[in-house]
Design a protein around this motif. Structure first.
Motif, short mmCIF file in Angstrom:
data_model
loop_
_atom_site.label_atom_id
_atom_site.label_comp_id
_atom_site.label_asym_id
_atom_site.label_seq_id
_atom_site.Cartn_x
_atom_site.Cartn_y
_atom_site.Cartn_z
N PRO A 55 -13.25 -37.70 -46.66
CA PRO A 55 -12.95 -38.46 -47.88
C PRO A 55 -13.76 -37.95 -49.07
CG PRO A 55 -14.37 -39.72 -46.41
CD PRO A 55 -13.99 -38.48 -45.66
N SER A 59 -12.39 -41.66 -54.41
CA SER A 59 -11.00 -41.20 -54.48
C SER A 59 -10.16 -41.89 -53.42
CB SER A 59 -10.93 -39.68 -54.29
OG SER A 59 -9.59 -39.23 -54.19
N ASP A 60 -8.85 -41.98 -53.69
CA ASP A 60 -7.92 -42.55 -52.72
C ASP A 60 -7.39 -41.50 -51.77
OD1 ASP A 60 -8.11 -45.16 -53.57
OD2 ASP A 60 -6.53 -44.94 -55.06
N GLU A 61 -7.92 -40.28 -51.85
CA GLU A 61 -7.45 -39.19 -51.00
C GLU A 61 -8.53 -38.71 -50.04
OE1 GLU A 61 -3.91 -36.58 -52.94
OE2 GLU A 61 -5.94 -36.09 -53.58
N SER A 114 -3.53 -39.85 -48.19
CA SER A 114 -4.09 -40.99 -48.91
C SER A 114 -4.99 -41.80 -47.98
CB SER A 114 -2.98 -41.88 -49.47
OG SER A 114 -2.33 -42.59 -48.43
N ARG A 115 -5.93 -42.49 -48.58
CA ARG A 115 -6.84 -43.32 -47.77
C ARG A 115 -6.07 -44.42 -47.04
NH1 ARG A 115 -12.54 -44.08 -47.92
NH2 ARG A 115 -12.64 -42.63 -49.69
N ALA A 116 -5.07 -44.99 -47.73
CA ALA A 116 -4.27 -46.04 -47.10
C ALA A 116 -3.52 -45.50 -45.89
CB ALA A 116 -3.30 -46.63 -48.11
N GLU A 119 -6.08 -44.92 -43.04
CA GLU A 119 -6.48 -46.17 -42.39
C GLU A 119 -5.32 -46.77 -41.59
OE1 GLU A 119 -7.97 -48.53 -45.59
OE2 GLU A 119 -9.86 -47.42 -45.73
N ARG A 175 -8.91 -50.86 -61.72
CA ARG A 175 -9.50 -49.57 -62.07
C ARG A 175 -9.40 -49.29 -63.56
NH1 ARG A 175 -8.70 -44.86 -57.69
NH2 ARG A 175 -9.55 -45.95 -55.89
N SER A 259 -15.40 -42.05 -60.91
CA SER A 259 -14.18 -41.34 -60.57
C SER A 259 -14.52 -39.93 -60.14
CB SER A 259 -13.20 -41.33 -61.74
OG SER A 259 -11.93 -40.86 -61.33
#
Length: 270
Positions: A55, A59-61, A114-116, A119, A175, A259
């Protein structure tokens, strides 16, 4: 009749999908310098395929990496790939890159998730990376919630080490909003000194967004290997980075936030 039956069985066996690679080691969480990495080996313990996720702070990536032999991963170059897991949905196409190590028979396949989506892989029985061309990598992933908790702990410790306040990050509900962030760093920012030395590479930078929406305190999380390129990335962000609205907490109050960005410096052709 027996010959026909035997031939049918052989054809069926040859066309069957290979079973996913079984785990060859446990998941590990590595506290690498300015980066947390979770990884696990699959397949032959003597020559495992390593699946890793890194990660990027704030970041969301996540950078996803598969390490193996050249035969296991396929030819070098850029490619499109599809991600698959039972009951999960991913974007139809993901860009990826295969690179050979300069020495030996090792290769690496890199892409981003993506983090989502990462997970969402918890308890997925299998995870498959299917390139448009080349070998398909399918593993019995066995990702679990304790691993995500260990990764989160690593990321919090990393933020503290880098001088950031995890409480600020946790307080963000909305954000910060920016205008035209793609224009903050352009090819025109390529430093002449790096061009003369034929330097190129990717740098990962992070910065603070004040409660007034101003960009401050740019840091290098991952160096490009060139001091000039690293400085150019931060310099451009500090000059042009602007937010029309800062991050907000649950009460709608402005809060400090952070960020990050990957900057790929590539030498111009011709």
């Amino acid at each position: 009749m027996r010959l026909l039956l035997a031939a049918a069985l052989l054809i069926g066996t040859g066309s069957a999908t290979r079973p996913p690679l079984a785990p060859a080691s446990r998941w590990t969480v590595e506290y690498a310098e300015k980066m947390c990495v979770v990884s696990r080996g699959y397949g032959d313990p003597a020559h495992p395929v390593i699946v890793a996720f890194k990660p990027t702070p704030f970041s969301d990536e996540l950078q996803s990496v598969i390490l193996g032999t050249r035969a296991q991963l396929g030819k070098e170059g850029s490619l499109n790939l599809a991600l698959e897991a039972p009951g999960r949905t991913f974007d139809k196409k993901q860009p990826g890159t295969r690179v050979y190590f300069p020495d030996g028979d090792r290769a690496v396949l890199t892409y981003y998730i993506s983090r989502a989506a990462f997970e969402g892989l918890v308890d997925a029985p299998t995870f498959t990376v299917r390139p448009k061309s080349g070998p398909v990598i399918s593993v019995a992933l066995a990702l679990n919630k304790p691993l995500l908790a260990a990764l989160e702990k690593c990321e919090v410790n990393l933020m503290v080490q880098l001088g950031y306040d995890p409480k600020n990050l946790a307080a963000v509900v909305t954000r910060a909003t920016s205008n035209s962030p793609a224009e903050w760093i352009t090819q025109d920012d390529y430093p002449a000194s790096a061009l003369m030395k034929h330097e190129q590479g990717m740098v990962v930078i992070a910065w603070t967004i004040s409660t007034a929406g101003r960009v401050t305190d740019c840091k290098i999380l991952q160096s490009s290997g060139s001091n000039d390129l690293d400085k150019a990335a931060c310099g451009a962000i500090l000059r042009r980075g602007r937010y029309s609205r800062p991050a907000l907490d649950a009460a709608g109050n402005p809060v400090e936030s952070y960020s990050t960005r990957r900057v790929m410096w590539l030498l111009p052709h011709g």
